[in-house]
Design a protein around this motif. Sequence first.
Motif, PDB file in Angstrom:
ATOM      1  N   LYS A  75       5.021   2.499  -8.871  1.00  0.00           N
ATOM      2  CA  LYS A  75       5.864   3.017  -9.939  1.00  0.00           C
ATOM      3  C   LYS A  75       5.955   1.911 -10.974  1.00  0.00           C
ATOM      4  O   LYS A  75       6.220   0.757 -10.640  1.00  0.00           O
ATOM      5  CB  LYS A  75       7.249   3.402  -9.410  1.00  0.00           C
ATOM      6  CG  LYS A  75       7.177   4.650  -8.554  1.00  0.00           C
ATOM      7  CD  LYS A  75       8.523   5.225  -8.232  1.00  0.00           C
ATOM      8  CE  LYS A  75       8.314   6.498  -7.414  1.00  0.00           C
ATOM      9  NZ  LYS A  75       9.527   7.018  -6.868  1.00  0.00           N
ATOM     10  N   ASN A  76       5.709   2.249 -12.218  1.00  0.00           N
ATOM     11  CA  ASN A  76       5.723   1.283 -13.322  1.00  0.00           C
ATOM     12  C   ASN A  76       4.737   0.145 -13.106  1.00  0.00           C
ATOM     13  O   ASN A  76       5.009  -0.994 -13.434  1.00  0.00           O
ATOM     14  CB  ASN A  76       7.135   0.744 -13.547  1.00  0.00           C
ATOM     15  CG  ASN A  76       8.111   1.861 -13.811  1.00  0.00           C
ATOM     16  OD1 ASN A  76       7.775   2.837 -14.467  1.00  0.00           O
ATOM     17  ND2 ASN A  76       9.312   1.741 -13.286  1.00  0.00           N
ATOM     18  N   VAL A  77       3.602   0.415 -12.500  1.00  0.00           N
ATOM     19  CA  VAL A  77       2.473  -0.478 -12.276  1.00  0.00           C
ATOM     20  C   VAL A  77       2.794  -1.675 -11.387  1.00  0.00           C
ATOM     21  O   VAL A  77       1.969  -2.099 -10.615  1.00  0.00           O
ATOM     22  CB  VAL A  77       1.841  -0.958 -13.606  1.00  0.00           C
ATOM     23  CG1 VAL A  77       0.629  -1.835 -13.356  1.00  0.00           C
ATOM     24  CG2 VAL A  77       1.443   0.210 -14.469  1.00  0.00           C
ATOM     25  N   THR A  78       3.978  -2.218 -11.428  1.00  0.00           N
ATOM     26  CA  THR A  78       4.261  -3.457 -10.716  1.00  0.00           C
ATOM     27  C   THR A  78       4.958  -3.266  -9.378  1.00  0.00           C
ATOM     28  O   THR A  78       4.982  -4.177  -8.567  1.00  0.00           O
ATOM     29  CB  THR A  78       5.133  -4.377 -11.582  1.00  0.00           C
ATOM     30  OG1 THR A  78       6.323  -3.682 -11.932  1.00  0.00           O
ATOM     31  CG2 THR A  78       4.396  -4.793 -12.843  1.00  0.00           C
ATOM     32  N   SER A  79       5.528  -2.110  -9.119  1.00  0.00           N
ATOM     33  CA  SER A  79       6.287  -1.906  -7.896  1.00  0.00           C
ATOM     34  C   SER A  79       5.510  -1.002  -6.934  1.00  0.00           C
ATOM     35  O   SER A  79       5.448   0.210  -7.126  1.00  0.00           O
ATOM     36  CB  SER A  79       7.648  -1.280  -8.241  1.00  0.00           C
ATOM     37  OG  SER A  79       8.368  -0.993  -7.075  1.00  0.00           O
ATOM     38  N   ARG A  80       4.910  -1.599  -5.901  1.00  0.00           N
ATOM     39  CA  ARG A  80       4.120  -0.822  -4.944  1.00  0.00           C
ATOM     40  C   ARG A  80       5.060   0.003  -4.071  1.00  0.00           C
ATOM     41  O   ARG A  80       6.028  -0.506  -3.513  1.00  0.00           O
ATOM     42  CB  ARG A  80       3.265  -1.735  -4.075  1.00  0.00           C
ATOM     43  CG  ARG A  80       2.278  -0.953  -3.224  1.00  0.00           C
ATOM     44  CD  ARG A  80       1.399  -1.840  -2.405  1.00  0.00           C
ATOM     45  NE  ARG A  80       2.166  -2.355  -1.286  1.00  0.00           N
ATOM     46  CZ  ARG A  80       1.792  -3.357  -0.509  1.00  0.00           C
ATOM     47  NH1 ARG A  80       0.654  -3.972  -0.750  1.00  0.00           N
ATOM     48  NH2 ARG A  80       2.535  -3.760   0.474  1.00  0.00           N
ATOM     49  N   THR A  81       4.747   1.286  -3.965  1.00  0.00           N
ATOM     50  CA  THR A  81       5.602   2.192  -3.182  1.00  0.00           C
ATOM     51  C   THR A  81       4.944   2.674  -1.898  1.00  0.00           C
ATOM     52  O   THR A  81       5.623   3.204  -1.031  1.00  0.00           O
ATOM     53  CB  THR A  81       5.977   3.422  -4.026  1.00  0.00           C
ATOM     54  OG1 THR A  81       4.788   4.084  -4.430  1.00  0.00           O
ATOM     55  CG2 THR A  81       6.804   3.009  -5.242  1.00  0.00           C
ATOM     56  N   GLY A  82       3.630   2.518  -1.763  1.00  0.00           N
ATOM     57  CA  GLY A  82       2.984   2.966  -0.539  1.00  0.00           C
ATOM     58  C   GLY A  82       1.530   2.562  -0.466  1.00  0.00           C
ATOM     59  O   GLY A  82       0.871   2.344  -1.482  1.00  0.00           O
ATOM     60  N   VAL A  83       1.022   2.466   0.784  1.00  0.00           N
ATOM     61  CA  VAL A  83      -0.363   2.123   1.060  1.00  0.00           C
ATOM     62  C   VAL A  83      -0.876   3.116   2.097  1.00  0.00           C
ATOM     63  O   VAL A  83      -0.266   3.281   3.156  1.00  0.00           O
ATOM     64  CB  VAL A  83      -0.501   0.688   1.612  1.00  0.00           C
ATOM     65  CG1 VAL A  83      -1.946   0.371   1.959  1.00  0.00           C
ATOM     66  CG2 VAL A  83       0.050  -0.325   0.633  1.00  0.00           C
ATOM     67  N   TYR A  84      -1.983   3.771   1.791  1.00  0.00           N
ATOM     68  CA  TYR A  84      -2.587   4.747   2.698  1.00  0.00           C
ATOM     69  C   TYR A  84      -4.014   4.317   2.999  1.00  0.00           C
ATOM     70  O   TYR A  84      -4.752   3.956   2.084  1.00  0.00           O
ATOM     71  CB  TYR A  84      -2.566   6.147   2.073  1.00  0.00           C
ATOM     72  CG  TYR A  84      -1.154   6.673   1.929  1.00  0.00           C
ATOM     73  CD1 TYR A  84      -0.616   7.535   2.875  1.00  0.00           C
ATOM     74  CD2 TYR A  84      -0.348   6.277   0.869  1.00  0.00           C
ATOM     75  CE1 TYR A  84       0.688   7.997   2.768  1.00  0.00           C
ATOM     76  CE2 TYR A  84       0.955   6.731   0.747  1.00  0.00           C
ATOM     77  CZ  TYR A  84       1.460   7.587   1.700  1.00  0.00           C
ATOM     78  OH  TYR A  84       2.756   8.040   1.588  1.00  0.00           O
ATOM     79  N   GLN A  85      -4.401   4.370   4.287  1.00  0.00           N
ATOM     80  CA  GLN A  85      -5.719   3.890   4.676  1.00  0.00           C
ATOM     81  C   GLN A  85      -6.509   4.868   5.534  1.00  0.00           C
ATOM     82  O   GLN A  85      -7.700   4.699   5.708  1.00  0.00           O
ATOM     83  CB  GLN A  85      -5.592   2.562   5.426  1.00  0.00           C
ATOM     84  CG  GLN A  85      -5.044   1.459   4.547  1.00  0.00           C
ATOM     85  CD  GLN A  85      -4.893   0.146   5.289  1.00  0.00           C
ATOM     86  OE1 GLN A  85      -4.339   0.097   6.371  1.00  0.00           O
ATOM     87  NE2 GLN A  85      -5.397  -0.916   4.690  1.00  0.00           N
ATOM     88  N   ASP A  86      -5.889   5.869   6.087  1.00  0.00           N
ATOM     89  CA  ASP A  86      -6.558   6.745   7.044  1.00  0.00           C
ATOM     90  C   ASP A  86      -7.218   7.940   6.380  1.00  0.00           C
ATOM     91  O   ASP A  86      -6.599   8.616   5.548  1.00  0.00           O
ATOM     92  CB  ASP A  86      -5.550   7.253   8.086  1.00  0.00           C
ATOM     93  CG  ASP A  86      -4.961   6.117   8.910  1.00  0.00           C
ATOM     94  OD1 ASP A  86      -5.664   5.110   9.106  1.00  0.00           O
ATOM     95  OD2 ASP A  86      -3.798   6.244   9.345  1.00  0.00           O
TER      96      ASP A  86
END
Length: 150
Positions: A75-86
Amino acid sequence: MLVQLTLPDEWSGIESNPRHAKPEITLAERHAMNRKISVLLGTGALLAAGLSVLSAPAAQADELGCPDRAVCFFKNVTSRTGVYQDVTSSWQTLSASRGATTVWNTRHDDGALLHFTNGATRCIRPGVLNENLASIGTVDKIRIMTSPSC
């Protein structure tokens, strides 16, 4: 970067020492040679710029904190909200990443199919950063697929 210049045949055998006699060339030949040199230097500059653009995404992924072979939402480029790998055969519902404005696919071969609340879908190809998710709608689901084109 190595730039190779080809000199006119009449220049062969001339030493680079400025005290030696220089060949006589016409003004038109001099202008033609200057144009060739300008084109070669310009092409070299464009190639160098292109290489820096190609390397920018990897540096940006590191800067944003997105691990290799993952799909990250921000959100807003700088705040990572999630990581998906599967890789999945069905949709994964986004929780904290619902409504993210940016997605970054650092996977090498796999596309990420995104679903939006308005029913729209978009494929995020490997290595692509998209900062315009909000212009499509509210992203709410992801499906990582084994095809780069989803």
